[in-house]
Scaffold this active site. Sequence first.
Site, PDB file in Angstrom:
ATOM      1  N   CYS A  56       0.833  -1.208   0.000  1.00  0.00           N
ATOM      2  CA  CYS A  56       0.000   0.000   0.000  1.00  0.00           C
ATOM      3  C   CYS A  56       0.865   1.255   0.000  1.00  0.00           C
ATOM      4  O   CYS A  56       1.695   1.439   0.883  1.00  0.00           O
ATOM      5  CB  CYS A  56      -0.912  -0.005   1.232  1.00  0.00           C
ATOM      6  SG  CYS A  56      -1.757   1.575   1.466  1.00  0.00           S
ATOM      7  N   CYS A  86       0.463   3.357   3.455  1.00  0.00           N
ATOM      8  CA  CYS A  86       0.823   2.882   4.792  1.00  0.00           C
ATOM      9  C   CYS A  86       2.133   3.538   5.260  1.00  0.00           C
ATOM     10  O   CYS A  86       2.984   3.895   4.443  1.00  0.00           O
ATOM     11  CB  CYS A  86       0.960   1.353   4.797  1.00  0.00           C
ATOM     12  SG  CYS A  86      -0.612   0.492   5.013  1.00  0.00           S
ATOM     13  N   HIS A 133      -4.293   0.681   8.052  1.00  0.00           N
ATOM     14  CA  HIS A 133      -4.771   0.394   6.702  1.00  0.00           C
ATOM     15  C   HIS A 133      -6.223  -0.078   6.673  1.00  0.00           C
ATOM     16  O   HIS A 133      -6.936   0.119   5.680  1.00  0.00           O
ATOM     17  CB  HIS A 133      -3.864  -0.690   6.091  1.00  0.00           C
ATOM     18  CG  HIS A 133      -4.142  -1.051   4.671  1.00  0.00           C
ATOM     19  ND1 HIS A 133      -3.745  -0.264   3.616  1.00  0.00           N
ATOM     20  CD2 HIS A 133      -4.781  -2.126   4.129  1.00  0.00           C
ATOM     21  CE1 HIS A 133      -4.117  -0.840   2.474  1.00  0.00           C
ATOM     22  NE2 HIS A 133      -4.754  -1.965   2.757  1.00  0.00           N
ATOM     23  N   ASN A 168     -13.272  10.144  -1.347  1.00  0.00           N
ATOM     24  CA  ASN A 168     -13.964   9.075  -2.061  1.00  0.00           C
ATOM     25  C   ASN A 168     -13.764   7.810  -1.252  1.00  0.00           C
ATOM     26  O   ASN A 168     -12.634   7.409  -1.019  1.00  0.00           O
ATOM     27  CB  ASN A 168     -13.366   8.854  -3.454  1.00  0.00           C
ATOM     28  CG  ASN A 168     -13.593  10.033  -4.376  1.00  0.00           C
ATOM     29  OD1 ASN A 168     -14.644  10.672  -4.327  1.00  0.00           O
ATOM     30  ND2 ASN A 168     -12.607  10.341  -5.204  1.00  0.00           N
ATOM     31  N   SER A 223      -9.167   4.206  -5.382  1.00  0.00           N
ATOM     32  CA  SER A 223      -8.195   3.225  -5.835  1.00  0.00           C
ATOM     33  C   SER A 223      -7.451   2.584  -4.658  1.00  0.00           C
ATOM     34  O   SER A 223      -6.645   1.692  -4.854  1.00  0.00           O
ATOM     35  CB  SER A 223      -7.225   3.868  -6.822  1.00  0.00           C
ATOM     36  OG  SER A 223      -6.846   5.157  -6.406  1.00  0.00           O
ATOM     37  N   HIS A 242      -6.890   2.038   1.949  1.00  0.00           N
ATOM     38  CA  HIS A 242      -6.319   2.799   3.065  1.00  0.00           C
ATOM     39  C   HIS A 242      -7.109   4.103   3.247  1.00  0.00           C
ATOM     40  O   HIS A 242      -7.312   4.840   2.292  1.00  0.00           O
ATOM     41  CB  HIS A 242      -4.844   3.115   2.789  1.00  0.00           C
ATOM     42  CG  HIS A 242      -4.108   3.541   4.025  1.00  0.00           C
ATOM     43  ND1 HIS A 242      -3.138   2.788   4.633  1.00  0.00           N
ATOM     44  CD2 HIS A 242      -4.258   4.646   4.806  1.00  0.00           C
ATOM     45  CE1 HIS A 242      -2.698   3.416   5.723  1.00  0.00           C
ATOM     46  NE2 HIS A 242      -3.370   4.549   5.837  1.00  0.00           N
ATOM     47  N   HIS A 272      -8.276   7.578   3.351  1.00  0.00           N
ATOM     48  CA  HIS A 272      -7.639   8.828   2.941  1.00  0.00           C
ATOM     49  C   HIS A 272      -8.623   9.718   2.199  1.00  0.00           C
ATOM     50  O   HIS A 272      -9.643   9.259   1.704  1.00  0.00           O
ATOM     51  CB  HIS A 272      -6.434   8.541   2.036  1.00  0.00           C
ATOM     52  CG  HIS A 272      -6.811   8.075   0.657  1.00  0.00           C
ATOM     53  ND1 HIS A 272      -7.304   6.802   0.413  1.00  0.00           N
ATOM     54  CD2 HIS A 272      -6.798   8.704  -0.547  1.00  0.00           C
ATOM     55  CE1 HIS A 272      -7.558   6.667  -0.880  1.00  0.00           C
ATOM     56  NE2 HIS A 272      -7.272   7.810  -1.495  1.00  0.00           N
ATOM     57  N   GLN A 276      -8.665  13.749  -0.131  1.00  0.00           N
ATOM     58  CA  GLN A 276      -7.850  14.566  -1.023  1.00  0.00           C
ATOM     59  C   GLN A 276      -8.159  16.046  -0.814  1.00  0.00           C
ATOM     60  O   GLN A 276      -9.204  16.391  -0.272  1.00  0.00           O
ATOM     61  CB  GLN A 276      -8.142  14.216  -2.487  1.00  0.00           C
ATOM     62  CG  GLN A 276      -7.954  12.736  -2.824  1.00  0.00           C
ATOM     63  CD  GLN A 276      -7.996  12.466  -4.327  1.00  0.00           C
ATOM     64  OE1 GLN A 276      -7.422  13.217  -5.119  1.00  0.00           O
ATOM     65  NE2 GLN A 276      -8.670  11.402  -4.716  1.00  0.00           N
ATOM     66  N   LYS A 331     -27.817   2.949  -6.652  1.00  0.00           N
ATOM     67  CA  LYS A 331     -28.586   3.783  -7.575  1.00  0.00           C
ATOM     68  C   LYS A 331     -27.674   4.177  -8.727  1.00  0.00           C
ATOM     69  O   LYS A 331     -26.561   4.659  -8.508  1.00  0.00           O
ATOM     70  CB  LYS A 331     -29.063   5.029  -6.837  1.00  0.00           C
ATOM     71  CG  LYS A 331     -29.589   6.138  -7.730  1.00  0.00           C
ATOM     72  CD  LYS A 331     -30.871   5.750  -8.424  1.00  0.00           C
ATOM     73  CE  LYS A 331     -31.320   6.819  -9.412  1.00  0.00           C
ATOM     74  NZ  LYS A 331     -32.460   6.353 -10.239  1.00  0.00           N
TER      75      LYS A 331
HETATM   76  O1  LIG Z   1     -35.625   1.644 -15.578  1.00  0.00           O
HETATM   77  P1  LIG Z   1     -34.339   0.865 -15.533  1.00  0.00           P
HETATM   78  O2  LIG Z   1     -33.725   0.645 -16.873  1.00  0.00           O
HETATM   79  O3  LIG Z   1     -34.428  -0.405 -14.727  1.00  0.00           O
HETATM   80  O4  LIG Z   1     -33.372   1.799 -14.677  1.00  0.00           O
HETATM   81  C1  LIG Z   1     -32.251   2.451 -15.159  1.00  0.00           C
HETATM   82  O5  LIG Z   1     -32.580   3.597 -15.914  1.00  0.00           O
HETATM   83  C2  LIG Z   1     -33.262   4.640 -15.226  1.00  0.00           C
HETATM   84  C3  LIG Z   1     -33.409   5.819 -16.156  1.00  0.00           C
HETATM   85  O6  LIG Z   1     -32.165   6.261 -16.659  1.00  0.00           O
HETATM   86  C4  LIG Z   1     -32.513   5.056 -13.940  1.00  0.00           C
HETATM   87  O7  LIG Z   1     -33.334   5.928 -13.183  1.00  0.00           O
HETATM   88  C5  LIG Z   1     -32.149   3.855 -13.069  1.00  0.00           C
HETATM   89  O8  LIG Z   1     -31.339   4.268 -11.996  1.00  0.00           O
HETATM   90  C6  LIG Z   1     -31.411   2.830 -13.943  1.00  0.00           C
HETATM   91  O9  LIG Z   1     -31.082   1.689 -13.170  1.00  0.00           O
HETATM   92  O1  LIG Z   2      -7.182  10.376  -7.593  1.00  0.00           O
HETATM   93  P1  LIG Z   2      -7.884   9.073  -7.414  1.00  0.00           P
HETATM   94  O2  LIG Z   2      -8.401   8.869  -6.007  1.00  0.00           O
HETATM   95  O3  LIG Z   2      -7.126   7.881  -7.907  1.00  0.00           O
HETATM   96  O4  LIG Z   2      -9.164   9.172  -8.395  1.00  0.00           O
HETATM   97  C1  LIG Z   2     -10.487   9.263  -8.005  1.00  0.00           C
HETATM   98  O5  LIG Z   2     -10.822  10.559  -7.532  1.00  0.00           O
HETATM   99  C2  LIG Z   2     -10.716  11.616  -8.488  1.00  0.00           C
HETATM  100  C3  LIG Z   2     -11.247  12.877  -7.837  1.00  0.00           C
HETATM  101  O6  LIG Z   2     -12.549  12.736  -7.366  1.00  0.00           O
HETATM  102  C4  LIG Z   2     -11.484  11.304  -9.781  1.00  0.00           C
HETATM  103  O7  LIG Z   2     -11.156  12.274 -10.747  1.00  0.00           O
HETATM  104  C5  LIG Z   2     -11.142   9.919 -10.320  1.00  0.00           C
HETATM  105  O8  LIG Z   2     -11.981   9.629 -11.420  1.00  0.00           O
HETATM  106  C6  LIG Z   2     -11.331   8.891  -9.212  1.00  0.00           C
HETATM  107  O9  LIG Z   2     -10.992   7.598  -9.676  1.00  0.00           O
END
Ligand SMILES: O=P(O)(O)O[C@H]1O[C@H](CO)[C@@H](O)[C@H](O)[C@H]1O
Ligand SMILES: O=P(O)(O)O[C@H]1O[C@H](CO)[C@@H](O)[C@H](O)[C@H]1O
Lengths: 348, 348
Positions: free
Chosen positions: B50, B53, B115, B153, B161, B164, B166, B168, B311
């Site tokens: 990691c 770490c 971690h 995130n 990714s 651990h 963290h 940003q 969702k």
């Molecule tokens: O109605 P579906 O295809 O099951 O559902 C999908 O499309 C919808 C419309 O873009 C979204 O609201 C849902 O989150 C998605 O899972």
């Molecule tokens: O920098 P990371 O943690 O690898 O990347 C993550 O966070 C970023 C900021 O929200 C995003 O742009 C990336 O798409 C996501 O994978």
Amino acid sequence: MMNAYELPHRRYNPLMDEWVLVSPHRNNRPWKGEVEAISEEHIPSFDDACPLCPSNKRANGEVNTNYPNTFVFSNDFGAIMPISANMTELSSQSLLTRSETVTGECRVICFSPDHSKTLAQMNISEIRHVVDTWKQNYLELSAHYNCVHIFENKGAVMGCSQPHPHGQIWAHQHRSSEIEKANTSQEAYFHQKKSPLLDDYVQMEIKDKSRIVAENADWLVVVPYWAKWPFETLLLTKHSLVDIGQLNNDQSQTLAQILSELTIRYDNLFRCRFPYSMGWHCAPKDLQSNDHWRLHAHFYPPLLRSATVKKFMVGYEMLAESQRDLTAEKAAQLLRDVVTVHYSLETQ
Amino acid sequence: MMNAYELPHRRYNPLMDEWVLVSPHRNNRPWKGEVEAISEEHIPSFDDACPLCPSNKRANGEVNTNYPNTFVFSNDFGAIMPISANMTELSSQSLLTRSETVTGECRVICFSPDHSKTLAQMNISEIRHVVDTWKQNYLELSAHYNCVHIFENKGAVMGCSQPHPHGQIWAHQHRSSEIEKANTSQEAYFHQKKSPLLDDYVQMEIKDKSRIVAENADWLVVVPYWAKWPFETLLLTKHSLVDIGQLNNDQSQTLAQILSELTIRYDNLFRCRFPYSMGWHCAPKDLQSNDHWRLHAHFYPPLLRSATVKKFMVGYEMLAESQRDLTAEKAAQLLRDVVTVHYSLETQ
Ligand SMILES: O=P(O)(O)O[C@H]1O[C@H](CO)[C@@H](O)[C@H](O)[C@H]1O
Ligand SMILES: O=P(O)(O)O[C@H]1O[C@H](CO)[C@@H](O)[C@H](O)[C@H]1O
């Protein structure tokens, strides 16, 4: 010496009035994270358990027809219904708790009786049936509702609960937020320049060439200058169409052709059933004048670097603004560089 | 007789000036689609491989300190850098191809040397170190940059990714789109009402009670009336703070407490390491006056019905507007109903 566009910069989206942060240098960073499983297992042409296959029974007990081309039904679990909450029952309408009622309807469109196909694997005449079905349903629904959204979610990674090729239509009285934004921008531009924003944009892109992915007599596909998603594209009419109900015979045919080309290019890029959400933006029906509007479709595909590595729009993107790692020009070039025969048809 | 809020309606978000479609009746539909794998396998307290770490070497060759609490370093693959593209090199600035340069910096904050932990599993004094680290880094970076985004995130499903724990910080000169929107709305409301939008909102929610998830002397957590994500929450100051640099000792301590409570409630809801993106919205530094602004944090978690059903914000959501399946009031109630001892500490 680095090109200016290889360093961090922001680009403006004049159609949706928003910015995107572009960080092309980030393309080469190591990445270890969620990997999407590729489900390229054999998908059968017919699946007993699929509620969208011909002659099968759906959850509500209705039986699909034995359809030869496309098949449309009312969504059994639609997010929008012809009945709606009673406005007066909704809680106190203060500046902080505003709400409004919604009426409309949701339909499902099966693109093909063949459970295993996607647009990329259908031939032009099969895709032409989809185009005609879109047009017909648009005409029916736009007679009753201001705002008709025709879209497709493709792939499990895009929340598509069914591999069977299908799209949806959600139609409603109110203008959705994205249609409202697209309208405001096109109206303001038209007011200032006396020509439609997207007409000027088509001209500019044809001249520039660097962002073109596909083109024919009636249609242009580009990775727009302001694309958010790595391989986002914008499908534009070259004529003065404002909605999909206006397609003539030729335009329907060339649309089927360019949809075939685009979806094949997508599939060939990473040799997979390339997931995306796509949808049409038609002029709402309640405009006094729609001279400023041009019909267009957005394709928002999530993949970034391979069939298994997608772009996450999280953290910074949710809380600050969209961010992308490769330039629109580079993405367009990659999509132009693939062949236009679907990889599944290659001779071994 | 159905309650008005059990039928489709739209709600308005006055903070971000956007709408959300609410379809509570859709909650009960069958769903068959992508299922996120739960990765509750044993995560070790220390992982040789990691890069976060203590004492480990990162990709660029630097070695982390043997840190006891939190650890901050400059992101080796930041999306934003102190150098930027030369404005004059950027392509013709027309209405259709506008761009601008970006300067700033990106940092990574390790929340704990352990971690295996997340905020939900850290004790209050450990979380207090995170709060103090946020504050200190905010003060450092806001001395140079207008707009400082502190975010986390959490979980592979949110593109994180690294397991651990963290977060940003991305800091830059320009105001990001979301900060610009939040500022415009708060400014307009203040102009009209002579009081800050979020102060009035805090008062309204405390009186209403139905959307409260957690509360203490200095902080309030609600599922906002206009929430997009199923279990989205808004963490609000009860005081006149405009950024995280202004926290006093008491407020830092009560913040650690409420962060602990909120993240435990999240984890207990579906008995999993509840994924989310969270982030602070602080007043940008270049405001003439910031009387209208109030410090707040957004939590955007993707799960909908269980640890494995999320969702999808796709199709309609991308092309029209956000849509949710359960009301904000119902989500708040579910989060209130869980116990506040982390499930991993339950005696069998
Ligand atoms: O109605 P579906 O295809 O099951 O559902 C999908 O499309 C919808 C419309 O873009 C979204 O609201 C849902 O989150 C998605 O899972
Ligand atoms: O920098 P990371 O943690 O690898 O990347 C993550 O966070 C970023 C900021 O929200 C995003 O742009 C990336 O798409 C996501 O994978």
